[in-house]
Scaffold this active site. Sequence first.
Site, PDB file in Angstrom:
ATOM      1  N   SER A 168       4.605  16.998 -52.349  1.00 50.28           N
ATOM      2  CA  SER A 168       3.161  16.730 -52.179  1.00 50.28           C
ATOM      3  C   SER A 168       2.531  17.857 -51.374  1.00 50.28           C
ATOM      4  O   SER A 168       3.212  18.527 -50.583  1.00 50.28           O
ATOM      5  CB  SER A 168       2.989  15.409 -51.426  1.00 50.28           C
ATOM      6  OG  SER A 168       1.650  15.228 -51.023  1.00 50.28           O
ATOM      7  N   TYR A 187       4.983   9.772 -44.110  1.00 44.15           N
ATOM      8  CA  TYR A 187       5.019  10.164 -45.526  1.00 44.15           C
ATOM      9  C   TYR A 187       4.997  11.693 -45.648  1.00 44.15           C
ATOM     10  O   TYR A 187       5.810  12.289 -46.364  1.00 44.15           O
ATOM     11  CB  TYR A 187       3.799   9.563 -46.250  1.00 44.15           C
ATOM     12  CG  TYR A 187       3.625  10.082 -47.656  1.00 44.15           C
ATOM     13  CD1 TYR A 187       4.404   9.601 -48.698  1.00 44.15           C
ATOM     14  CD2 TYR A 187       2.691  11.089 -47.937  1.00 44.15           C
ATOM     15  CE1 TYR A 187       4.249  10.092 -49.993  1.00 44.15           C
ATOM     16  CE2 TYR A 187       2.533  11.580 -49.221  1.00 44.15           C
ATOM     17  CZ  TYR A 187       3.316  11.080 -50.242  1.00 44.15           C
ATOM     18  OH  TYR A 187       3.176  11.578 -51.512  1.00 44.15           O
TER      19      TYR A 187
HETATM   20  N1  NAP Z   1      -0.390   9.496 -56.168  1.00 48.99           N
HETATM   21  C1  NAP Z   1      -0.615  10.560 -55.420  1.00 48.99           C
HETATM   22  O1  NAP Z   1      -1.748  10.828 -54.998  1.00 48.99           O
HETATM   23  C2  NAP Z   1       0.522  11.476 -55.098  1.00 48.99           C
HETATM   24  C3  NAP Z   1       0.223  12.720 -54.542  1.00 48.99           C
HETATM   25  C4  NAP Z   1       1.266  13.600 -54.230  1.00 48.99           C
HETATM   26  C5  NAP Z   1       2.566  13.226 -54.480  1.00 48.99           C
HETATM   27  N2  NAP Z   1       2.824  11.998 -55.008  1.00 48.99           N
HETATM   28  C6  NAP Z   1       4.225  11.633 -55.230  1.00 48.99           C
HETATM   29  O2  NAP Z   1       4.417  11.282 -56.584  1.00 48.99           O
HETATM   30  C7  NAP Z   1       5.487  10.332 -56.686  1.00 48.99           C
HETATM   31  C8  NAP Z   1       5.041   9.164 -57.547  1.00 48.99           C
HETATM   32  O3  NAP Z   1       3.932   8.556 -56.915  1.00 48.99           O
HETATM   33  P1  NAP Z   1       2.866   7.639 -57.695  1.00 48.99           P
HETATM   34  O4  NAP Z   1       1.549   8.057 -57.256  1.00 48.99           O
HETATM   35  O5  NAP Z   1       3.168   7.583 -59.124  1.00 48.99           O
HETATM   36  O6  NAP Z   1       3.190   6.246 -56.987  1.00 48.99           O
HETATM   37  P2  NAP Z   1       3.155   4.779 -57.551  1.00 48.99           P
HETATM   38  O7  NAP Z   1       2.149   4.625 -58.616  1.00 48.99           O
HETATM   39  O8  NAP Z   1       3.089   3.901 -56.350  1.00 48.99           O
HETATM   40  O9  NAP Z   1       4.612   4.640 -58.238  1.00 48.99           O
HETATM   41  C9  NAP Z   1       5.760   4.745 -57.458  1.00 48.99           C
HETATM   42  C10 NAP Z   1       6.963   4.588 -58.339  1.00 48.99           C
HETATM   43  O10 NAP Z   1       8.119   4.599 -57.490  1.00 48.99           O
HETATM   44  C11 NAP Z   1       8.895   3.416 -57.754  1.00 48.99           C
HETATM   45  N3  NAP Z   1       9.572   2.935 -56.563  1.00 48.99           N
HETATM   46  C12 NAP Z   1       9.017   2.531 -55.394  1.00 48.99           C
HETATM   47  N4  NAP Z   1       9.970   2.079 -54.560  1.00 48.99           N
HETATM   48  C13 NAP Z   1      11.153   2.225 -55.220  1.00 48.99           C
HETATM   49  C14 NAP Z   1      12.493   1.924 -54.895  1.00 48.99           C
HETATM   50  N5  NAP Z   1      12.820   1.393 -53.710  1.00 48.99           N
HETATM   51  N6  NAP Z   1      13.462   2.176 -55.805  1.00 48.99           N
HETATM   52  C15 NAP Z   1      13.141   2.702 -57.016  1.00 48.99           C
HETATM   53  N7  NAP Z   1      11.879   3.019 -57.383  1.00 48.99           N
HETATM   54  C16 NAP Z   1      10.902   2.769 -56.491  1.00 48.99           C
HETATM   55  C17 NAP Z   1       7.872   2.410 -58.252  1.00 48.99           C
HETATM   56  O11 NAP Z   1       8.485   1.434 -59.075  1.00 48.99           O
HETATM   57  P3  NAP Z   1       8.939  -0.024 -58.591  1.00 48.99           P
HETATM   58  O12 NAP Z   1       7.910  -0.521 -57.645  1.00 48.99           O
HETATM   59  O13 NAP Z   1       9.021  -0.746 -59.881  1.00 48.99           O
HETATM   60  O14 NAP Z   1      10.279   0.151 -57.973  1.00 48.99           O
HETATM   61  C18 NAP Z   1       6.960   3.279 -59.097  1.00 48.99           C
HETATM   62  O15 NAP Z   1       7.505   3.449 -60.379  1.00 48.99           O
HETATM   63  C19 NAP Z   1       5.858   9.964 -55.256  1.00 48.99           C
HETATM   64  O16 NAP Z   1       6.994  10.682 -54.847  1.00 48.99           O
HETATM   65  C20 NAP Z   1       4.645  10.399 -54.465  1.00 48.99           C
HETATM   66  O17 NAP Z   1       4.974  10.697 -53.132  1.00 48.99           O
HETATM   67  C21 NAP Z   1       1.843  11.119 -55.327  1.00 48.99           C
END
Ligand code: NAP
Length: 263
Positions: free
Chosen positions: A136, A149
């Site tokens: 990120s 985070y």
């Molecule tokens: N969204 C943003 O603005 C943003 C920005 C920069 C970086 N990121 C990074 O991008 C990645 C994905 O984020 P996102 O925005 O797509 O988040 P999200 O919509 O909250 O999705 C998170 C994913 O991680 C899974 N997850 C959470 N806890 C877990 C666990 N204990 N075991 C296995 N899977 C787990 C969730 O599935 P389940 O709940 O079904 O387990 C879901 O599929 C993350 O690493 C985040 O830090 C996001």
Amino acid sequence: MQLGDRNVVITGASRGIGAALARECAARGARVTVVARSAGPLADLATELGGHAVTADLADASVTAGLIARIEDEVGPIDVLINNAGIDLAGGFAELSGEDLERLIRLNVLAVSELTRQALPGMIARGGGHLVMISSLAGSGTFPGIAVYAGTKAYVTHMSEGIRLELKGLPVGLTVVEPGLVRPTDMADSVTSYAPTAACFARFNRLGLLADVDRDTLAHHAVNAIEQGKSHVRYPKRARLFPQLTNAPRRMVALCLAGVPRR
Ligand SMILES: NC(=O)c1ccc[n+]([C@@H]2O[C@H](COP(=O)([O-])OP(=O)(O)OC[C@H]3O[C@@H](n4cnc5c(N)ncnc54)[C@H](OP(=O)(O)O)[C@@H]3O)[C@@H](O)[C@H]2O)c1
């Protein structure tokens, strides 16, 4: 690495960026294995993409132990591992529970390191592979409300650059993805549900230093990076200077190590 007929494992693929990455990889002909806790959405996505679903809580060390070997038993050798699963904790550091703190570090730090540790030897032995680390922009600059985070993402980026040094000369690629706020995602909604963090994003947006990143566009660029062997994916473009600056000392160290054995 062209993705046609390759085995790609995407963690955190039940929704959000992970599901978008899975769809993008499948559209390019990859066999996708999607990993997360939510069995229903995972099974639906695997059916949609003709892929494989693995229900796993990656914050549980007893679940991640031997997980890559189990997946490879089911689908064959992994060509690409996309470490995407991650969570945030919206709120002030002083209000964090010890339990939440541990869960976040177990998933964002330990699971990423452990799955990479399990997958990499096979890629090296087979003479090919690619790692994608979803980090990120928060790994370079942090706001109030996301201190832990952001710390975990700084770890992911820094560890990845160390691994990159060890991969020099080997046929295994590594891409670090460093996006700003990505929408639509539950994480973006969660992070901005804490007013002080939301105010920081609003200030950066007003200053023209940040803009929301579209989830599917990010997935497209990240998967392009696998196929084109790119080392970094940084969006929005206007914020690239932040990770470029924090990466500068690592680049300088890498240059100073020219000729020194890495493995
Ligand atoms: N969204 C943003 O603005 C943003 C920005 C920069 C970086 N990121 C990074 O991008 C990645 C994905 O984020 P996102 O925005 O797509 O988040 P999200 O919509 O909250 O999705 C998170 C994913 O991680 C899974 N997850 C959470 N806890 C877990 C666990 N204990 N075991 C296995 N899977 C787990 C969730 O599935 P389940 O709940 O079904 O387990 C879901 O599929 C993350 O690493 C985040 O830090 C996001």
